[in-house]
Write an enzyme that holds these catalytic residues in place. Structure first.
Site, PDB file in Angstrom:
ATOM      1  N   ASN A 164       3.211  -9.205   2.886  1.00 36.75           N
ATOM      2  CA  ASN A 164       3.280  -9.739   1.527  1.00 36.75           C
ATOM      3  C   ASN A 164       4.584 -10.526   1.431  1.00 36.75           C
ATOM      4  OD1 ASN A 164       3.457 -10.187  -1.215  1.00 36.75           O
ATOM      5  ND2 ASN A 164       3.813  -8.033  -1.762  1.00 36.75           N
TER       6      ASN A 164
ATOM      7  N   LYS B 148       5.636 -12.228  -1.049  1.00 34.99           N
ATOM      8  CA  LYS B 148       6.137 -12.247  -2.439  1.00 34.99           C
ATOM      9  C   LYS B 148       6.538 -13.668  -2.840  1.00 34.99           C
ATOM     10  CE  LYS B 148       7.674  -7.556  -1.672  1.00 34.99           C
ATOM     11  NZ  LYS B 148       8.233  -6.387  -2.298  1.00 34.99           N
TER      12      LYS B 148
ATOM     13  N   HIS C  32      -0.554  -4.784  -7.160  1.00 41.63           N
ATOM     14  CA  HIS C  32       0.745  -4.479  -6.530  1.00 41.63           C
ATOM     15  C   HIS C  32       1.684  -3.911  -7.597  1.00 41.63           C
ATOM     16  CE1 HIS C  32       4.639  -5.039  -4.591  1.00 41.63           C
ATOM     17  NE2 HIS C  32       3.983  -5.049  -3.445  1.00 41.63           N
TER      18      HIS C  32
ATOM     19  N   GLU D 221       4.661  -4.425  -8.291  1.00 44.77           N
ATOM     20  CA  GLU D 221       5.496  -5.414  -8.999  1.00 44.77           C
ATOM     21  C   GLU D 221       4.686  -6.101 -10.098  1.00 44.77           C
ATOM     22  OE1 GLU D 221       6.919  -7.487  -5.529  1.00 44.77           O
ATOM     23  OE2 GLU D 221       8.097  -5.724  -4.994  1.00 44.77           O
TER      24      GLU D 221
ATOM     25  N   GLU E 147       1.367   2.702  -1.793  1.00 44.75           N
ATOM     26  CA  GLU E 147       2.742   2.208  -1.791  1.00 44.75           C
ATOM     27  C   GLU E 147       3.550   2.973  -2.838  1.00 44.75           C
ATOM     28  OE1 GLU E 147       3.078  -1.991  -0.100  1.00 44.75           O
ATOM     29  OE2 GLU E 147       2.536  -2.221  -2.191  1.00 44.75           O
TER      30      GLU E 147
ATOM     31  N   GLY F 263      10.908  -1.994  -1.048  1.00 40.64           N
ATOM     32  CA  GLY F 263      12.123  -2.812  -1.054  1.00 40.64           C
ATOM     33  C   GLY F 263      13.404  -2.019  -1.185  1.00 40.64           C
TER      34      GLY F 263
ATOM     35  N   SER G 166       8.990  -0.148   2.654  1.00 37.85           N
ATOM     36  CA  SER G 166      10.077  -0.206   3.647  1.00 37.85           C
ATOM     37  C   SER G 166       9.603   0.054   5.080  1.00 37.85           C
ATOM     38  CB  SER G 166      11.208   0.748   3.257  1.00 37.85           C
ATOM     39  OG  SER G 166      11.729   0.376   1.994  1.00 37.85           O
TER      40      SER G 166
ATOM     41  N   GLY H 297       9.444  -7.098   2.900  1.00 34.31           N
ATOM     42  CA  GLY H 297      10.641  -7.718   3.488  1.00 34.31           C
ATOM     43  C   GLY H 297      10.542  -8.013   4.977  1.00 34.31           C
TER      44      GLY H 297
HETATM   45  C1  PEP Z   1       5.485  -4.595  -0.601  1.00 35.81           C
HETATM   46  O1  PEP Z   1       5.888  -5.610  -1.119  1.00 35.81           O
HETATM   47  O2  PEP Z   1       4.291  -4.281  -0.741  1.00 35.81           O
HETATM   48  C2  PEP Z   1       6.389  -3.769   0.207  1.00 35.81           C
HETATM   49  C3  PEP Z   1       5.937  -2.661   0.716  1.00 35.81           C
HETATM   50  O3  PEP Z   1       7.675  -4.223   0.348  1.00 35.81           O
HETATM   51  P1  PEP Z   1       8.779  -3.673   1.397  1.00 35.81           P
HETATM   52  O4  PEP Z   1       8.122  -3.612   2.746  1.00 35.81           O
HETATM   53  O5  PEP Z   1       9.883  -4.711   1.362  1.00 35.81           O
HETATM   54  O6  PEP Z   1       9.219  -2.342   0.932  1.00 35.81           O
END
Ligand code: PEP
Length: 252
Positions: A10, A12, A96, A98, A168, A174, A214, A236
């Site tokens: 992703n 973003k 998601h 966010e 998640e 993040g 993460s 990320g």
């Molecule tokens: C995400 O955006 O779905 C995600 C899991 O981000 P990160 O890997 O940065 O924690």
């Protein structure tokens, strides 16, 4: 049940069009010898029609990060499932955290988005997960139950054959904090049983459940060793192809 591992990136709100193309081309080269893993990258809407032709015919697929559930109309700033599908893209991320946190996405919206994505022939990746407060209050399973039951309300399992679930935990996205093995194992097992209760155990054993939060080259192997983990949704660490390929080739 043989579920092909699925590793999704992703991106973003990162990367301009040219940057996305450069990253996608590099990733395709690095993925040339990937075995038995499906890879998906989700750039911004603007980059989707630019990178989808770059990955055509490879193990790398593309997807959108969101959609609007109406087919077309006076909905300024929105993009429909049909428009995403017309770019040649196959997947869409729905719900998601966010989107839930900053844009007021509800389970009812998620359900409508799932419907329109399936109708347009897109494969949905439904994101679910509890916040840190909810976990500390021991509400994790209650929250997941609601997100899954309300999100998948009124569907038959035949409509959901391409569904992918992504667990998640919001507190792990993040933040550099990954859920520990026991937490991931417990939730993934719970989710498969929950889908089994809502539909059938046969269906539950066929769908893939990803972990996200993460994920990095250093922890992917142990995550993929967990019985009900069928892949990862990576934020990320998916932005840098040299890092992302180490996650994709977790089996080496
Ligand atoms: C995400 O955006 O779905 C995600 C899991 O981000 P990160 O890997 O940065 O924690």
């Amino acid at each position: 049940m043989n579920r092909i591992p699925f590793i999704a990136g992703n991106w973003k709100m990162y990367k301009t069009g040219p940057e996305a193309v450069e990253t996608a081309e590099r990733l395709v080269t690095l993925c040339a010898d990937v075995e038995n893993v499906e890879v998906m990258i989700a750039p911004t809407f603007l980059s989707l029609p630019l990178i989808t032709p770059c990955v055509k015919g490879t193990c790398v697929k593309t997807g959108a990060q969101n959609l609007y559930f109406e087919k077309e109309g006076a909905f300024t700033g929105e993009v429909s499932a049909e428009m995403i599908r017309a770019t040649g893209s196959e997947y869409v991320i729905i719900g998601h955290s966010e989107r839930r946190q900053y844009f007021g996405e509800t389970d009812a919206n998620v359900c409508k988005k799932l419907k329109s994505s399936i109708h347009a022939g897109l494969k949905p990746i439904l994101c679910i997960g509890e916040t840190e407060i909810e976990r500390n209050e021991e509400k994790t399973f209650q929250i997941l139950d609601k997100q899954v039951s309300d999100g998948l309300k009124s569907f038959g399992s035949d409509e959901l054959k391409d569904l992918i679930l992504a667990y998640e935990p919001v507190w792990a996205i993040g933040t550099g904090k990954t859920a520990n093995i026991n937490q991931v194992e417990e939730v993934h097992q719970y989710l498969r049983a929950l889908v089994g209760r809502l539909f059938s155990m046969d269906f539950a054993c066929r769908i893939r459940i990803l972990y996200g939060g993460s994920v990095k080259p250093e922890n992917i192997r142990e995550l993929m060793n967990i019985k009900d983990v069928d892949g990862a949704l990576v934020g990320g660490a998916s932005l840098d192809p040299e890092k992302f390929i180490k996650i994709i080739k977790y089996y080496l």
